[in-house]
Design an enzyme around this catalytic site. Structure first.
Site, PDB file in Angstrom:
ATOM      1  N   ASP A 303       0.796  -1.205   0.038  1.00 46.61           N
ATOM      2  CA  ASP A 303      -0.080   0.029   0.025  1.00 46.61           C
ATOM      3  C   ASP A 303       0.725   1.305   0.140  1.00 46.61           C
ATOM      4  OD1 ASP A 303      -1.977  -1.565  -0.048  1.00 46.61           O
ATOM      5  OD2 ASP A 303      -2.599  -1.349   2.212  1.00 46.61           O
ATOM      6  N   ARG A 348      -6.424  -0.366   1.284  1.00 49.64           N
ATOM      7  CA  ARG A 348      -7.327  -0.278   2.114  1.00 49.64           C
ATOM      8  C   ARG A 348      -7.895   1.330   2.588  1.00 49.64           C
ATOM      9  NH1 ARG A 348      -5.429  -3.248   6.799  1.00 49.64           N
ATOM     10  NH2 ARG A 348      -6.145  -5.010   5.945  1.00 49.64           N
TER      11      ARG A 348
HETATM   12  N1  LIG Z   1      -1.916  -1.295  17.565  1.00 52.35           N
HETATM   13  C1  LIG Z   1      -1.431  -2.597  17.455  1.00 52.35           C
HETATM   14  N2  LIG Z   1      -0.392  -2.985  18.615  1.00 52.35           N
HETATM   15  C2  LIG Z   1       0.133  -4.298  18.745  1.00 52.35           C
HETATM   16  N3  LIG Z   1       0.041  -5.079  17.724  1.00 52.35           N
HETATM   17  C3  LIG Z   1      -0.786  -4.634  16.716  1.00 52.35           C
HETATM   18  C4  LIG Z   1      -1.318  -3.495  16.454  1.00 52.35           C
HETATM   19  N4  LIG Z   1      -2.104  -3.395  15.325  1.00 52.35           N
HETATM   20  C5  LIG Z   1      -1.777  -4.671  14.651  1.00 52.35           C
HETATM   21  N5  LIG Z   1      -0.942  -5.314  15.485  1.00 52.35           N
HETATM   22  C6  LIG Z   1      -0.485  -6.653  15.248  1.00 52.35           C
HETATM   23  O1  LIG Z   1       0.319  -6.597  14.134  1.00 52.35           O
HETATM   24  C7  LIG Z   1       0.035  -7.512  13.111  1.00 52.35           C
HETATM   25  C8  LIG Z   1      -0.217  -7.062  11.748  1.00 52.35           C
HETATM   26  O2  LIG Z   1      -0.936  -5.988  11.779  1.00 52.35           O
HETATM   27  P1  LIG Z   1      -1.957  -5.961  10.524  1.00 52.35           P
HETATM   28  O3  LIG Z   1      -2.858  -7.083  10.334  1.00 52.35           O
HETATM   29  O4  LIG Z   1      -2.802  -4.701  10.910  1.00 52.35           O
HETATM   30  O5  LIG Z   1      -1.065  -5.553   9.246  1.00 52.35           O
HETATM   31  P2  LIG Z   1       0.168  -4.609   8.776  1.00 52.35           P
HETATM   32  O6  LIG Z   1       1.222  -4.766   9.697  1.00 52.35           O
HETATM   33  O7  LIG Z   1      -0.689  -3.334   9.168  1.00 52.35           O
HETATM   34  O8  LIG Z   1       0.254  -4.834   7.629  1.00 52.35           O
HETATM   35  P3  LIG Z   1      -0.733  -4.558   6.058  1.00 52.35           P
HETATM   36  O9  LIG Z   1      -0.012  -3.538   5.403  1.00 52.35           O
HETATM   37  O10 LIG Z   1      -0.209  -5.846   5.271  1.00 52.35           O
HETATM   38  O11 LIG Z   1      -2.102  -4.552   6.580  1.00 52.35           O
HETATM   39  C9  LIG Z   1      -1.071  -8.645  13.611  1.00 52.35           C
HETATM   40  O12 LIG Z   1      -0.555  -9.571  14.083  1.00 52.35           O
HETATM   41  C10 LIG Z   1      -1.831  -7.639  14.509  1.00 52.35           C
HETATM   42  O13 LIG Z   1      -2.311  -8.278  15.670  1.00 52.35           O
HETATM   43  O1  LIG Z   2      -6.947 -10.179   2.745  1.00 52.56           O
HETATM   44  P1  LIG Z   2      -5.910  -9.789   3.415  1.00 52.56           P
HETATM   45  O2  LIG Z   2      -4.880 -10.544   3.432  1.00 52.56           O
HETATM   46  O3  LIG Z   2      -6.289  -9.259   4.918  1.00 52.56           O
HETATM   47  O4  LIG Z   2      -5.187  -8.224   2.883  1.00 52.56           O
HETATM   48  C1  LIG Z   2      -5.821  -7.277   2.276  1.00 52.56           C
HETATM   49  C2  LIG Z   2      -5.289  -6.112   2.560  1.00 52.56           C
HETATM   50  O5  LIG Z   2      -3.884  -5.931   2.536  1.00 52.56           O
HETATM   51  C3  LIG Z   2      -3.404  -4.631   2.139  1.00 52.56           C
HETATM   52  O6  LIG Z   2      -2.941  -4.986   0.861  1.00 52.56           O
HETATM   53  C4  LIG Z   2      -2.359  -4.157   2.864  1.00 52.56           C
HETATM   54  O7  LIG Z   2      -1.210  -5.245   2.851  1.00 52.56           O
HETATM   55  C5  LIG Z   2      -4.772  -3.933   2.210  1.00 52.56           C
HETATM   56  O8  LIG Z   2      -4.558  -2.871   1.124  1.00 52.56           O
HETATM   57  C6  LIG Z   2      -5.871  -4.775   1.885  1.00 52.56           C
HETATM   58  O9  LIG Z   2      -6.721  -4.485   2.319  1.00 52.56           O
END
Ligand SMILES: Nc1ncnc2c1ncn2[C@@H]1O[C@H](COP(=O)(O)OP(=O)(O)OP(=O)(O)O)[C@@H](O)[C@H]1O
Ligand SMILES: O=P(O)(O)OC[C@H]1O[C@](O)(CO)[C@@H](O)[C@@H]1O
Length: 674
Positions: A303, A348
Site C-alpha cells: 500500500d 484499504r
Molecule cells: N496497535 C497494535 N498494537 C499491537 N499489535 C498490533 C497493533 N495493530 C496490529 N497489531 C498486530 O500486528 C500484526 C499485523 O497487523 P495488521 O494485520 O494490521 O497488518 P499490517 O502490519 O498493518 O500490514 P498490512 O499492510 O499488510 O495490513 C498483527 O499480528 C496484529 O495483531
Molecule cells: O485480505 P488480506 O490478507 O487481509 O489483505 C488485504 C489487505 O492487505 C493490504 O494490501 C495491505 O497489505 C490492504 O490494502 C488490503 O486491504
C-alpha cells in the site's frame, strides 16, 4: 513552548481471539509553534532531534561496545596502486572501505520553509538574507516545505543507516529471530534472505524464523524455523514469505514472555503500520523488563502508506502487476462495443497503487481513491462522465482502490483478526451502478470487471524492489548490532535511514496529502483552472507523498471528482472540476472545432476520431451542434441502433468487418497497440 504535544495515546485493540493489545495509537497533531518566539527555530530543531533520536539499548542498560565483526574488506581483493603493489591503507581509508557510518551522521529528510515568502521580490529577500538560499520560484523545486511565516530554513535531519564501527552484541552469542506479519508483500523473502546473509557475515550462527507472524509466538505446534544461508539461498526467487504471515495474535506481554523463553536477542519484524505498532510495544515491554533485545523493523506494505518513506518494498512490484490487469481491462473495453473496463486494486486506506498503476499504464480514464470522496450520480458524478467517455471515445477504463467510495456501501462493522475494518466491495457496487445507469439511459454498455486483488501481491519482487529489499535487510542487521531498538529502516528522501518507530506510525501517510488538499491557497483546485488542476493534483499527490519525482504527466484523462455535497472545510466547491465535461462544455459554447488544439488530445486521437465513424458520435442533447463536427456527431441511441442494424454499420456482422478493422487499426496507432 511545547513542540511535542502528546502525539500518542494508549489504545487497546481487541482481536477476534479476545486478546488485548496495549499500544501507542496514531494521533496526528500539528506541532504548536509560536513563530513570534525569536527562538522558535532552535526549539523546533531541538524537538525534531529529540523525536528522531534513536532509542538505544544503552538508554536502559549499562553496556560496553566492542569493535565490529562486520567487514566488507574480507571479501575484497587487496587494492593495488598503479605499479601493482598493495596500497598503503591507513585507518581512515580502511573505515571508508568498510562503509562504516558514524552515529552523528545524518541524512537530510526535508527542509521546511515558508512558501509565501519565496514569491516575494528580491528587494525583500535582501532584508532577509537567510532565505536567499532558495533560488527557485517554487519551494517544491528545492524539495522543501514551508512552515513558518518568514520562510526560513529549518532542516530536518535523520540518522543514516549502515554498519557502525562499534557493536553491542557478541555475534557468536546472539540468537536472532525474524517474523513477517500482516498481509503478503512481494520481497518478504528477499529481506529474510538478506537479514540471514548479513547476520552470518557478522558471525551469528543461531538464526530462527518465527512462523506465521506474531501468532508464531504463542500458537501451539508452530515451531521456529532454523535459518541459514543454505536455507534461504534461493527463496528470493519465490513470492510469499518462507515463514508465513498472519493477522492478529497474542498480546504483547505473551510475545515478550516467549521472546524471553526462546532467548532471542535480536528480533527483526517485517510488516506494515499494525506490525510496527506491535514491534514498538514489544520494544517498550523489553525495555521495562530490562531485557537486552534489539527490535528492528523493516516496513513492508504494497500500500506504500507508511509515513516518511519514499516507498516501501513490494509497492513497485504491485504497481507493475496491477498494470497487467489494467491492460487486460483496456483491451476488453477497447475491443467491445461501448466497452467499460473496471479494475479494483488493493489499498484499504490509500490510493497509491491505484494512482501509480493508472498513471503508469496510461490507459485509465477514471481513477478513484480513498483519499478523495467522489460522487457516482449527478452532473459531476462518475456515471455521467462515463456516459461522456462512451460518447466520445467509445470505451472507458476505470480504476478503483478498494478503500474508495466506502460511504456508498453498507458497513458491516466486521473487523479482521488484527482489528482492521473489513471493507465492502466497492468494485462490485460500481459495476452494478454502471450497468444499471446505462440500462436506464438506454445506451448499451459492455461492462467487464477485473479484480486482481491477490495477484498483485502474491508474486516475486521485481528488480527495483529486490534491490530495495537487499539494502533494507542489511541495514536492519546493522541497526540491531549498533544497539538500536524500537527503530525501523527505510528509504527517505533517497537516503537509507533509521527512524524511531513512533514517528512512522504517527498517522497513515495519505493524511499528509489531505492536509495539502485542505490548504485554501491552492488555487489550482478552482473551476477555472481545472485542466491544470487535475494534472497538478496528481503531481501534488505524488510529491506530497514524497514518491519518486514526477517529471511529466502522461496524456490521459485521469481525474478525480469531488461531489457537490462533499467540499473541503465546509465549502461547497468542487475541488477538482470534471475536466472533460467542463472543458467540453466550454467547447460547446465557443463552438470551436473538436480538432482545435487540446493538450489532452494526442495527434493519435485526432487521426482516430477523424477517420473512425465508430467514435464520431455525440448525442443531440449533449452534443456540439454543427455538421462539421464529425467527432462529436449525433450519437442518438436510436440512430445508433439503426446504424447497428444497417449493413453499413461497423458493428453489424460483415464478412469484411475484419478488413475494415484492419483499415481502422492501420490508421489508428492506438488500436495498433493491442
Ligand atoms: N496497535 C497494535 N498494537 C499491537 N499489535 C498490533 C497493533 N495493530 C496490529 N497489531 C498486530 O500486528 C500484526 C499485523 O497487523 P495488521 O494485520 O494490521 O497488518 P499490517 O502490519 O498493518 O500490514 P498490512 O499492510 O499488510 O495490513 C498483527 O499480528 C496484529 O495483531
Ligand atoms: O485480505 P488480506 O490478507 O487481509 O489483505 C488485504 C489487505 O492487505 C493490504 O494490501 C495491505 O497489505 C490492504 O490494502 C488490503 O486491504
Amino acid at each position: 513552548m511545547d513542540l511535542n504535544p502528546s502525539r500518542y495515546r494508549r489504545s487497546d485493540k481487541k482481536t477476534r481471539n479476545g486478546f488485548l493489545f496495549m499500544d501507542v495509537k496514531a494521533v496526528a497533531t500539528k506541532p504548536d509553534i509560536d513563530f513570534k518566539d525569536p527562538n522558535w527555530k532552535k526549539h523546533f530543531q531541538e524537538d525534531w532531534d529529540r523525536r528522531f533520536n534513536l532509542p538505544h539499548l544503552t538508554d536502559i542498560l549499562d553496556l560496553k561496545p566492542r569493535p565490529t565483526t562486520f567487514s566488507l574488506k574480507k571479501r575484497q581483493s587487496i587494492p593495488v596502486n598503479h605499479l601493482g603493489s598493495p596500497k598503503n591503507i591507513d585507518g581512515a581509508s580502511n573505515d571508508r572501505r568498510n562503509d562504516y557510518v558514524y552515529n552523528d551522521d545524518r541524512a537530510l529528510l526535508k527542509i521546511k520553509l515558508n512558501r509565501h515568502l519565496l514569491h516575494l521580490q528580491v528587494s525583500k529577500l535582501k532584508v532577509r538574507p537567510e532565505i536567499m538560499v532558495i533560488k527557485y520560484s517554487s519551494p517544491n523545486s528545492a524539495g522543501a516545505e514551508c512552515i513558518d511565516p518568514d520562510c526560513s530554513w529549518v532542516e530536518q535531519w535523520v540518522h543514516r543507516a549502515g554498519p557502525r564501527k562499534q557493536i553491542y552484541f557478541e555475534p557468536d552469542e546472539v540468537k536472532a529471530g525474524i517474523v513477517t506479519c500482516g498481509g503478503l508483500c512481494p520481497g518478504l523473502n528477499d529481506v529474510i534472505r538478506q537479514i540471514v546473509f548479513t547476520l552470518e557475515k557478522y558471525g551469528v550462527q543461531r538464526i530462527v524464523g518465527i512462523p506465521f507472524g506474531y501468532r508464531g509466538f504463542f500458537e501451539e505446534g508452530l515451531e521456529e524455523i532454523l535459518l541459514s544461508r543454505r536455507v534461504v539461498q534461493n527463496i528470493n526467487l519465490q513470492g510469499g514469505s518462507l515463514l508465513g504471515v498472519s493477522r492478529g495474535g497474542p498480546n504483547i506481554r505473551e510475545i515478550v514472555d516467549n521472546i524471553q523463553a526462546r532467548g532471542i536477542d535480536m528480533l527483526f519484524v517485517l510488516g506494515g503500520n499494525g506490525t510496527h505498532a506491535g514491534a514498538n510495544a514489544i520494544h517498550n515491554e523489553c525495555g521495562k523488563r530490562r531485557m537486552k533485545v534489539s527490535v528492528v523493523c523493516v516496513p513492508k506494505t504494497i500500500d506504500n502508506d507508511i509515513l516518511l518513506m519514499d516507498k516501501t518494498f513490494g509497492f513497485d512490484t504491485a504497481v507493475e502487476e496491477a498494470q497487467r490487469a489494467i491492460n487486460s481491462a483496456y483491451i476488453e473495453a477497447h475491443s467491445a462495443y461501448h466497452g467499460i473496463g473496471l479494475v479494483k486494486l488493493m489499498g484499504r486506506d490509500s490510493g497509491f497503487i491505484a494512482m501509480h498503476a493508472s498513471l503508469s499504464s496510461g490507459q485509465i480514464d477514471i481513477c478513484l481513491i480513498p483519499e478523495v470522496p467522489f460522487a457516482l450520480e449527478g452532473p459531476y458524478g462518475v456515471l455521467r462522465h462515463l456516459e461522456h467517455l462512451i460518447q466520445t471515445k467509445g470505451h472507458a477504463v476505470v480504476c478503483v482502490a478498494e478503500g474508495a467510495g466506502q460511504d456508498f456501501l453498507q458497513k458491516s462493522n466486521a473487523t479482521d483478526a488484527s482489528g482492521n475494518v473489513v471493507l465492502s466491495d466497492i468494485g462490485v457496487h460500481i459495476q452494478h451502478k454502471i450497468k444499471k445507469h446505462f440500462k436506464d439511459i438506454g445506451v448499451p454498455a459492455d461492462v467487464k470487471y477485473i479484480d486482481p486483488t491477490y495477484m498483485i501481491r502474491a508474486c516475486r519482487a521485481n528488480a527495483s524492489d529486490a534491490i530495495l529489499c537487499t539494502v533494507l535487510g542489511q541495514n536492519a542487521v546493522h541497526g540491531a548490532f549498533a544497539g538500536f531498538s524500537g527503530i525501523t529502516t527505510g528509504i527517505c528522501n533517497t537516503h537509507y535511514v533509521y527512524l524511531p518507530i513512533p514517528e512512522v506510525i504517527r498517522s497513515p501517510r495519505p493524511k499528509q496529502w489531505l492536509e495539502e488538499l485542505a490548504n485554501p491557497e491552492q488555487q489550482y483546485f478552482s473551476r477555472k483552472s481545472h485542466i491544470i488542476g487535475w494534472k497538478e493534483l496528481n503531481i501534488r499527490f505524488l510529491q506530497a507523498c514524497q514518491v519518486e519525482k514526477v517529471y511529466g504527466m502522461r496524456n490521459i484523462d485521469l481525474f478525480f471528482r469531488w461531489s457537490e455535497e462533499h467540499g473541503i472545510a465546509g465549502k461547497k466547491s468542487r475541488i477538482l472540476a470534471n475536466i472533460d465535461v467542463v472543458s467540453l462544455d466550454a467547447k460547446k459554447k465557443s463552438a470551436t472545432s473538436p480538432f482545435s488544439f487540446d493538450p489532452n488530445q494526442t495527434s493519435k486521437r485526432r487521426v482516430r476520431r477523424g477517420s473512425d465513424p465508430i467514435h464520431n458520435r455525440w448525442s443531440e442533447e449533449h452534443g456540439i451542434a454543427g455538421k462539421k463536427s464529425r467527432i462529436l456527431a449525433n450519437i442518438d441511441v436510436v440512430s445508433l441502433d439503426a446504424k447497428k442494424k444497417s449493413a453499413t454499420s461497423p458493428f453489424s456482422f460483415d464478412p469484411n468487418q475484419t478488413s475494415k478493422r484492419r483499415v481502422r487499426r492501420g490508421s489508428d496507432p492506438i488500436h495498433n497497440r493491442c
